[in-house]
Design a protein around this motif. Structure first.
Motif, PDB file in Angstrom:
ATOM      1  N   LYS A 134       0.833  -1.202   0.000  1.00 51.75           N
ATOM      2  CA  LYS A 134       0.000   0.000   0.000  1.00 51.75           C
ATOM      3  C   LYS A 134       0.869   1.254   0.000  1.00 51.75           C
ATOM      4  CE  LYS A 134      -4.467  -1.406   1.799  1.00 51.75           C
ATOM      5  NZ  LYS A 134      -5.566  -1.060   2.728  1.00 51.75           N
ATOM      6  N   GLU A 135       0.258   2.366  -0.384  1.00 50.80           N
ATOM      7  CA  GLU A 135       0.969   3.631  -0.409  1.00 50.80           C
ATOM      8  C   GLU A 135       1.328   4.061   1.013  1.00 50.80           C
ATOM      9  OE1 GLU A 135      -1.373   6.359  -2.711  1.00 50.80           O
ATOM     10  OE2 GLU A 135      -1.585   4.912  -4.341  1.00 50.80           O
ATOM     11  N   ALA A 136       2.517   4.612   1.159  1.00 49.38           N
ATOM     12  CA  ALA A 136       3.022   4.986   2.476  1.00 49.38           C
ATOM     13  C   ALA A 136       2.486   6.351   2.882  1.00 49.38           C
ATOM     14  CB  ALA A 136       4.550   4.978   2.474  1.00 49.38           C
ATOM     15  N   ASP A 137       1.184   6.397   3.167  1.00 50.23           N
ATOM     16  CA  ASP A 137       0.532   7.587   3.712  1.00 50.23           C
ATOM     17  C   ASP A 137       0.372   7.348   5.206  1.00 50.23           C
ATOM     18  OD1 ASP A 137       0.367   8.324   1.076  1.00 50.23           O
ATOM     19  OD2 ASP A 137      -1.802   8.152   0.924  1.00 50.23           O
ATOM     20  N   LEU A 138       1.148   8.041   6.024  1.00 50.05           N
ATOM     21  CA  LEU A 138       1.264   7.707   7.435  1.00 50.05           C
ATOM     22  C   LEU A 138       1.228   8.945   8.311  1.00 50.05           C
ATOM     23  CD1 LEU A 138       4.315   5.296   6.992  1.00 50.05           C
ATOM     24  CD2 LEU A 138       1.931   4.585   7.224  1.00 50.05           C
ATOM     25  N   ALA A 139       0.941   8.717   9.592  1.00 53.53           N
ATOM     26  CA  ALA A 139       1.017   9.780  10.595  1.00 53.53           C
ATOM     27  C   ALA A 139       1.651   9.202  11.844  1.00 53.53           C
ATOM     28  CB  ALA A 139      -0.369  10.327  10.909  1.00 53.53           C
ATOM     29  N   LEU A 140       2.586   9.938  12.445  1.00 52.23           N
ATOM     30  CA  LEU A 140       3.268   9.509  13.666  1.00 52.23           C
ATOM     31  C   LEU A 140       2.704  10.292  14.843  1.00 52.23           C
ATOM     32  CD1 LEU A 140       5.608   7.785  14.868  1.00 52.23           C
ATOM     33  CD2 LEU A 140       7.026   9.834  14.672  1.00 52.23           C
ATOM     34  N   HIS A 141       2.124   9.561  15.810  1.00 50.51           N
ATOM     35  CA  HIS A 141       1.521  10.164  16.996  1.00 50.51           C
ATOM     36  C   HIS A 141       2.377   9.840  18.218  1.00 50.51           C
ATOM     37  CE1 HIS A 141      -2.454  10.726  14.908  1.00 50.51           C
ATOM     38  NE2 HIS A 141      -1.984   9.719  14.197  1.00 50.51           N
ATOM     39  N   THR A 142       2.362  10.709  19.199  1.00 51.55           N
ATOM     40  CA  THR A 142       3.112  10.451  20.431  1.00 51.55           C
ATOM     41  C   THR A 142       2.361   9.517  21.363  1.00 51.55           C
ATOM     42  OG1 THR A 142       2.172  12.445  21.446  1.00 51.55           O
ATOM     43  CG2 THR A 142       4.310  12.665  20.333  1.00 51.55           C
ATOM     44  N   GLY A 143       1.119   9.230  21.083  1.00 52.70           N
ATOM     45  CA  GLY A 143       0.310   8.337  21.906  1.00 52.70           C
ATOM     46  C   GLY A 143      -0.984   8.008  21.204  1.00 52.70           C
ATOM     47  N   ASP A 144      -1.997   7.694  21.984  1.00 54.54           N
ATOM     48  CA  ASP A 144      -3.317   7.413  21.434  1.00 54.54           C
ATOM     49  C   ASP A 144      -3.785   8.618  20.627  1.00 54.54           C
ATOM     50  OD1 ASP A 144      -6.028   7.068  20.964  1.00 54.54           O
ATOM     51  OD2 ASP A 144      -6.459   6.271  22.955  1.00 54.54           O
ATOM     52  N   PRO A 145      -4.147   8.429  19.345  1.00 53.39           N
ATOM     53  CA  PRO A 145      -4.541   9.583  18.519  1.00 53.39           C
ATOM     54  C   PRO A 145      -5.707  10.386  19.093  1.00 53.39           C
ATOM     55  CG  PRO A 145      -4.174   7.666  17.143  1.00 53.39           C
ATOM     56  CD  PRO A 145      -4.118   7.183  18.565  1.00 53.39           C
ATOM     57  N   LEU A 146      -6.559   9.733  19.879  1.00 54.25           N
ATOM     58  CA  LEU A 146      -7.714  10.431  20.426  1.00 54.25           C
ATOM     59  C   LEU A 146      -7.491  10.948  21.844  1.00 54.25           C
ATOM     60  CD1 LEU A 146     -10.538   8.203  18.948  1.00 54.25           C
ATOM     61  CD2 LEU A 146     -10.088  10.598  18.429  1.00 54.25           C
ATOM     62  N   SER A 147      -6.253  10.872  22.315  1.00 50.93           N
ATOM     63  CA  SER A 147      -5.931  11.432  23.630  1.00 50.93           C
ATOM     64  C   SER A 147      -5.622  12.919  23.499  1.00 50.93           C
ATOM     65  CB  SER A 147      -4.721  10.718  24.237  1.00 50.93           C
ATOM     66  OG  SER A 147      -4.243  11.419  25.367  1.00 50.93           O
ATOM     67  N   ALA A 148      -6.097  13.699  24.467  1.00 51.35           N
ATOM     68  CA  ALA A 148      -5.809  15.137  24.467  1.00 51.35           C
ATOM     69  C   ALA A 148      -4.327  15.404  24.681  1.00 51.35           C
ATOM     70  CB  ALA A 148      -6.629  15.827  25.558  1.00 51.35           C
ATOM     71  N   TYR A 149      -3.590  14.402  25.165  1.00 48.99           N
ATOM     72  CA  TYR A 149      -2.167  14.581  25.448  1.00 48.99           C
ATOM     73  C   TYR A 149      -1.276  14.101  24.306  1.00 48.99           C
ATOM     74  CZ  TYR A 149      -4.101  15.183  30.094  1.00 48.99           C
ATOM     75  OH  TYR A 149      -4.833  15.632  31.162  1.00 48.99           O
ATOM     76  N   TRP A 197       4.678  13.882  12.778  1.00 45.73           N
ATOM     77  CA  TRP A 197       4.861  14.111  11.347  1.00 45.73           C
ATOM     78  C   TRP A 197       3.780  13.390  10.548  1.00 45.73           C
ATOM     79  CZ3 TRP A 197       5.396   9.384   9.182  1.00 45.73           C
ATOM     80  CH2 TRP A 197       6.160   8.397   9.823  1.00 45.73           C
ATOM     81  N   THR A 198       3.601  13.834   9.321  1.00 48.29           N
ATOM     82  CA  THR A 198       2.738  13.137   8.378  1.00 48.29           C
ATOM     83  C   THR A 198       3.525  12.873   7.101  1.00 48.29           C
ATOM     84  OG1 THR A 198       1.844  15.212   7.475  1.00 48.29           O
ATOM     85  CG2 THR A 198       0.615  14.158   9.266  1.00 48.29           C
ATOM     86  N   MET A 199       3.153  11.802   6.427  1.00 42.33           N
ATOM     87  CA  MET A 199       3.896  11.353   5.247  1.00 42.33           C
ATOM     88  C   MET A 199       2.904  10.982   4.155  1.00 42.33           C
ATOM     89  SD  MET A 199       6.597   8.156   5.224  1.00 42.33           S
ATOM     90  CE  MET A 199       7.818   9.019   6.213  1.00 42.33           C
ATOM     91  N   VAL A 200       3.196  11.374   2.927  1.00 41.35           N
ATOM     92  CA  VAL A 200       2.379  11.021   1.767  1.00 41.35           C
ATOM     93  C   VAL A 200       3.294  10.382   0.730  1.00 41.35           C
ATOM     94  CG1 VAL A 200       0.899  11.864  -0.082  1.00 41.35           C
ATOM     95  CG2 VAL A 200       0.750  12.907   2.194  1.00 41.35           C
ATOM     96  N   ASP A 201       2.928   9.182   0.300  1.00 42.77           N
ATOM     97  CA  ASP A 201       3.760   8.447  -0.664  1.00 42.77           C
ATOM     98  C   ASP A 201       5.205   8.318  -0.197  1.00 42.77           C
ATOM     99  OD1 ASP A 201       1.674   7.946  -2.338  1.00 42.77           O
ATOM    100  OD2 ASP A 201       2.185   9.473  -3.813  1.00 42.77           O
ATOM    101  N   GLY A 202       5.389   8.156   1.109  1.00 45.02           N
ATOM    102  CA  GLY A 202       6.731   7.986   1.645  1.00 45.02           C
ATOM    103  C   GLY A 202       7.525   9.255   1.787  1.00 45.02           C
ATOM    104  N   GLU A 203       6.920  10.408   1.481  1.00 47.80           N
ATOM    105  CA  GLU A 203       7.604  11.689   1.599  1.00 47.80           C
ATOM    106  C   GLU A 203       7.009  12.496   2.755  1.00 47.80           C
ATOM    107  OE1 GLU A 203      10.187  12.785  -0.119  1.00 47.80           O
ATOM    108  OE2 GLU A 203      10.290  10.972  -1.361  1.00 47.80           O
TER     109      GLU A 203
END
Length: 335
Positions: free
Chosen positions: A197-212, A217-223
């Motif tokens: 699959k295409e490397a569309d990704l997001a890096l979170h420091t924890g649970d995405p739905l946590s206020a903390y 970073w975010t990545m589209v097509d590996g960039e």
């Protein structure tokens, strides 16, 4: 008709498949002019025939109170390549038509339509329909903040059922990733972390739905398209490397020593959405695609290493139902 056909022919699949065109028709519901019904349904049949012939999706916005069942009875327009936005105050006949046809529903919990009536998203999913959460974000009172809309959806339906267990966070995240991809027919390309699959990704420091938690970073097509300062700390704290087995080959996709620049995200928790959670995982990307993933796989020589230790990698969120560019032109002097 000719204009729509020309736009599809010119733009659908352009820019390496990033531009995709869908055709649409007006909705005939109980508040619409009944005298216009024959004309509306004739228009729908024309657009639907064209969408099927040209292999593009078809869309409608604003169904309610029996209009979906009426649409299907008069036109047979519904199918897996159709998605309908809002869909509030639905009848049993509406839900039956959606499930039987495989048509997708895009739920906008922050929109005005969700105040005028309730989208029965929970009932639709229990019946087997695909439902995605979207933003309806062009209106000034909502935004494109998908985290906000996930929370809105959870509270919206929990309040209706008086049950705090309805629509758990994991399902809400599926509704903006893999279910959103299914809704627009792109589940083979995006919506989950899978080899090929295409490397569309997001890096979170924890649970995405946590206020903390925050997005590093975010990545589209590996960039990388967005980085929160020096989130990777590549200069000050390079990722530790160990000699282990070569990356495994999966789904006909593999790393190629001559295939161009390689990026390896190491040490993070990979939330694949469709294949469970990989702790302390490694994700290898080349040419904008994921070529290897798992725990304990080797990092190819010369790869750019991104240290994600202690952080969480999710598929990039998919924000459906945007009209960006359509409203501005002609109404804003700068455009």
């Amino acid at each position: 008709r000719d204009t729509c056909a020309a736009i599809v022919d010119k733009w659908h699949g352009a820019e390496d498949g990033r531009i995709r065109v869908a055709l649409l028709s007006p909705v005939q519901h109980e508040a619409a002019d009944p005298g216009a019904a024959d004309e509306v349904f004739a228009h729908t049949r024309i657009m639907r025939e064209m969408s099927r012939r040209k292999g593009v999706m078809w869309h409608q916005d604003g169904h309610r109170n029996g209009s979906i069942a009426l649409l299907q009875d008069r036109t047979g327009a519904l199918g897996p390549d159709a998605w309908l936005s809002h869909c509030v105050s639905l009848t049993d006949g509406d839900i039956e038509a959606l499930v039987a046809s495989g048509a997708r529903v895009v739920h906008n919990p922050s929109a005005v339509m969700s105040i005028r009536g309730r989208c029965p998203a929970i009932e639709l999913m229990e019946a087997g329909a695909v439902v995605a959460i979207a933003s309806d974000g062009t209106a000034p009172d909502r935004s494109y903040d998908m985290f906000r809309h996930m929370w809105q959806a959870m509270h919206y339906h929990r309040r209706h059922f008086r049950d705090e267990m309805v629509l758990p966070p994991g399902k809400a995240l599926e509704m903006v990733t893999i279910d959103a991809a299914r809704a627009i027919g792109l589940e083979r390309r995006i919506g989950s972390i899978e080899v090929g699959k295409e490397a569309d990704l997001a890096l979170h420091t924890g649970d995405p739905l946590s206020a903390y938690s925050r997005v590093e970073w975010t990545m589209v097509d590996g960039e990388l398209e967005f980085t929160r300062r020096d989130a990777f700390e590549l200069d000050t704290r390079p990722a530790p490397l160990t000699e282990i087995a070569e990356p495994r080959k999966e789904a006909g996709v593999e790393w190629n020593a001559e295939g161009g620049p390689t990026v390896a995200v190491v040490g993070g928790t990979l939330h694949t959405v469709t294949a469970g959670v990989i702790e302390n995982g490694t994700l290898v990307m080349q040419g904008g695609r994921i070529v290897a993933m798992g725990a304990g796989i080797a990092i190819p020589a010369g790869a750019r290493v991104v240290d994600a230790t202690g952080k969480h990698v999710w598929p990039g969120l998919i924000a459906l139902d945007t009209r960006l560019g359509l409203f501005e032109i002609g109404s804003v002097q700068a455009t």
